[in-house]
Enzyme design. Structure first.
Site, PDB file in Angstrom:
ATOM      1  N   ASP A 175       0.964  -1.092   0.042  1.00 11.79           N
ATOM      2  CA  ASP A 175      -0.021   0.051  -0.111  1.00 11.79           C
ATOM      3  C   ASP A 175       0.958   1.254   0.052  1.00 11.79           C
ATOM      4  O   ASP A 175       1.914   1.395   0.837  1.00 11.79           O
ATOM      5  CB  ASP A 175      -0.903  -0.147   1.324  1.00 11.79           C
ATOM      6  N   ASN A 197      21.816 -62.352 -20.141  1.00  6.79           N
ATOM      7  CA  ASN A 197      22.269 -60.895 -20.555  1.00  6.79           C
ATOM      8  C   ASN A 197      23.643 -60.988 -21.192  1.00  6.79           C
ATOM      9  O   ASN A 197      23.813 -60.248 -22.157  1.00  6.79           O
ATOM     10  CB  ASN A 197      22.492 -60.206 -19.137  1.00  6.79           C
ATOM     11  N   ASP A 254      16.050 -57.530 -19.851  1.00  5.26           N
ATOM     12  CA  ASP A 254      14.890 -57.026 -19.544  1.00  5.26           C
ATOM     13  C   ASP A 254      13.387 -57.691 -20.084  1.00  5.26           C
ATOM     14  O   ASP A 254      12.510 -57.926 -19.180  1.00  5.26           O
ATOM     15  CB  ASP A 254      14.911 -55.568 -19.910  1.00  5.26           C
ATOM     16  N   GLU A 308      17.137 -60.904 -10.348  1.00  5.30           N
ATOM     17  CA  GLU A 308      16.168 -61.746 -11.024  1.00  5.30           C
ATOM     18  C   GLU A 308      15.377 -62.571 -10.215  1.00  5.30           C
ATOM     19  O   GLU A 308      15.170 -63.710 -10.203  1.00  5.30           O
ATOM     20  CB  GLU A 308      16.988 -62.426 -12.169  1.00  5.30           C
TER      21      GLU A 308
END
Lengths: 463, 463
Positions: A9, A338, A347, A373
């Site tokens: 203000d 793998n 995967d 796994e």
């Protein structure tokens, strides 16, 4: 410091009076006399609420508001515009720029404090689950933003149906959202308008006798389908209910004097925006919690969740006296998959095996991936014999069909399973802890591996 | 179905009257006439609330309550005992066994409905974040349970200090918790009693004029330090405020008639228990969220959080026009560490490197682990030159001291760093998306690797 409120203000007396009042009410007031001042202080202090005068010496309050809303760190801060200006155009412009309320000077103390309380309570969600700005960014409203484009649903509840229809006709041109006129019974009944649960309610305060509107709001705020809706309360003519009580009962806006249909529409649109912001935050929290319990590769539960759930199953079993069984499932010769076919083939195998295990279990059985796994299965209320049947079915489900990789490659995959039941013949009833049980299943698994893989071994020795 | 309320009463008329009332209010009533009936139905239907008559034909309501509380899936369901029995001993026994309220027949409709709303609203937390029972088990109260043993803090606020002291003397023998007598100002001021934020407030409804107690409660419910407290409101003598309004304003218990100090203490203890249950759930949610953004090995932010934060940094930079820089950091020859020294040595190296990177960044910089041995760093408001200096400091910090493993083994470890700035000389300003920037840093990293590792390369080509 808690409850920081920035007072903007240009008249020193106004600032001081407000500062004293807010400090007396236990807040931490900050003051600014210009727009630049306000922006700098807001950035530095991250206030919880801003009381912003419309007329400032260096720029208009509206410009300040626009700048605040463009600042990612300040976009969410509630802003109450304050002015002696009665012009509807100024008010509409403020709501369009993102004001959360517009109060007329002189300010009524009780109403102002209740209004502030209402904003402070609305911060609960953010404070509880995204305490620092980073949290907000993460739980960011990015995903939710899309839904902001869809029309919302706004329900009008007034004393007389013809009044509601008139209101609807008046505000419809200013909104792209769906407007429903509902009876209180329709509002309360979930699914009375399928796919149309209101986001915002506008309720006439005394539509059916004194206080009826606030009672209805309290009812709706306790119902699952409407508890997160936004509520605007419109004072009935000659209504005696104070705005303060309405805010403390959970109203998000209170319309006490006559305003234009356009301003009403803009206020409702602002409530809708805030409601969706909160929805987005809640959805992000749920999302975060889901991620915290999920294995990202297979979509199964992760180790942490699996262990917590197993403890819960053990506790239920202890109380009910009903047996439960635990399996540890391990892919055979997974390393060679793998090594020979690469990680993405590995995967794909894990995902397919997870899926086969999942499809061969019952509702209520627990399945989690607890290692690279390795999977954990818990079967509540299941005897050792039944568990053995299930374990053999799982072995078979994995072995029976080769796993297809891309191209013409298919891999023959098998699993070994170690099984232990909570109270089988050799265990000492009541002395089985969860850790012992997993230990026994683990040892059974080793035995299955050394005995040639692709088989189930049952733990027959007590821990 | 939503809002399932189980009515347990052996008198058919009572069941029917209550069933009609609750159905009219939009709830789904279920009915049982015996204790066995109640237990079976509660297990099968998981009601949101149980209204349990004290006198049943096959067993006492108290026994039913004890059985409900022993059932993990039902332990959290609010139970309101209902009886015409005025005996304080029966009431105290009910609270001791885990009742959440005890209402006298005949039931006042408005108060009953407001009481039910209050319980339904309290379910928000559970419903929002742990919608199914599994969720509750996960977010389980196991960890929080420990704190249940510590004494809580209960604050008394009454009109006259001598009255508060008298009350305190009377209920203290029945509680092992700390009892404070507070003025409203003390209650509002955070930290006025360091380490002693009340868990439960007992507030006299008109301690300072009509409605003052409810106003104070509304204030406290909007303050950060007290918003999750439990509130009991005690009607002042001749007070006209209805219990219904108090519940809708957020009271958790309302004491409208004179009760013994023992019952009052038991009610406060029950509120404390419920408050801690909710605290535990909130803590578990925060925990879950923390896990969702954290890499469990290093404690750094994970990939998901890193990417979300980077997007936020990019957005701030776009608005402010201030440059930011991105680095991708990769451990050199990390595979050989794992192969030669084992995975736990590899983990130890990752943890140590994460720590060194972290200690050499500034407050506000972002550091996340985004792959096995890969880290993402973002530097807000940083020029390319400054970023290069920081990157070289990081390289040096990793290289300078060998990483100690167990025993006498120390490993010489280095990192390669690819660096790109949002608006460096060669980039087309404004056309840099976050993905492009990471891409450029990635390619710079590859260059650093091929040029011999243990060095910083700066991306000089625009995407």
């Amino acid at each position: 410091m808690i409850g920081k409120i920035l007072i903007v203000d240009d008249v020193a007396t106004n600032r001081i009076v407000l500062k004293v009042k807010l400090a007396a009410a236990g807040y931490t007031p900050l003051v600014a006399s210009t727009g630049q001042n306000c922006l700098a202080l807001a950035l530095a202090e991250s206030p919880d609420l801003i009381l912003l005068d419309l007329n400032l010496p260096d720029m208009s309050g509206l410009q300040v508001l626009e700048r605040l809303r463009a600042e990612p760190g300040l976009r969410h801060v509630p802003v109450i515009m304050v002015s002696a200006n009665l012009e509807t155009q100024a008010r509409c412009a403020a709501f369009r720029a993102g004001a959360d309320d517009f109060l007329l000077k002189p300010l009524d103390d009780q109403t102002l404090l209740a209004r502030i309380r209402s904003f402070m309570r609305a911060r609960d969600l953010v404070d509880s689950y995204a305490p620092h700005q980073g949290g907000i960014a993460l739980l960011g409203l990015a995903e939710a933003q899309a839904s902001f484009e869809l029309p919302g649903i706004i329900a009008l509840i007034t004393a007389r149906p013809d009044h509601a229809l008139k209101l609807r006709r008046e505000i419809a041109p200013h909104l792209s959202d769906r407007l429903l006129t509902l009876t209180p019974e329709e509002a309360m009944a979930e699914g009375s308008h399928p796919g149309a649960t209101p986001d915002v309610f506008l309720i006439e305060s005394d539509f059916n006798g004194p206080g009826s509107g606030l009672r209805l709001m309290s009812e709706l705020r306790s119902r699952t389908h409407t508890r997160n809706a936004a509520f605007a309360v419109q004072s009935s003519q000659g209504c005696s209910t104070g705005a303060a009580v309405a805010f403390d009962l959970g109203a998000h806006d209170m319309i006490t004097h006559s305003i234009t249909p356009e301003e009403l529409a803009l206020r409702l649109a602002r409530l809708l925006y805030r409601k969706r912001e909160a929805d987005g935050l809640r959805a992000s929290v749920q999302d975060g919690l889901r991620l915290a319990v999920t294995d990202s590769l297979t979509g199964l539960h992760n180790r942490r969740y699996g262990m917590a759930q197993l403890a819960a199953i053990a506790e239920v079993s202890r109380r009910s006296g009903l047996d439960y069984a635990v399996m540890v499932v391990d892919l055979d010769r997974f390393k060679s998959v793998n090594d020979r076919w690469g990680h993405s083939a590995g995967d794909a195998v894990l995902i397919e095996v997870a899926d086969r295990l999942s499809r061969n279990l019952r509702n209520g059985d627990l399945l989690a991936r607890i290692g690279g796994e390795e999977f954990l299965i818990a079967l509540p209320q299941t005897s050792l014999n039944d568990a053995r049947t299930i374990a053999e079915r799982l072995c078979h489900a994995v072995e029976e069909t080769p796993v297809r990789l891309g191209g013409h490659v298919s891999l023959h995959v098998t699993v070994s399973i170690g099984l232990a039941a909570s109270m089988d013949a050799t265990a000492q009833a009541g002395k089985d802890s969860v850790a012992d049980l997993i230990d026994r299943a683990d040892r059974a698994l080793l035995y299955a591996k050394s005995a040639g893989r692709n088989q189930v071994t049952i733990s027959r020795t007590a821990a």
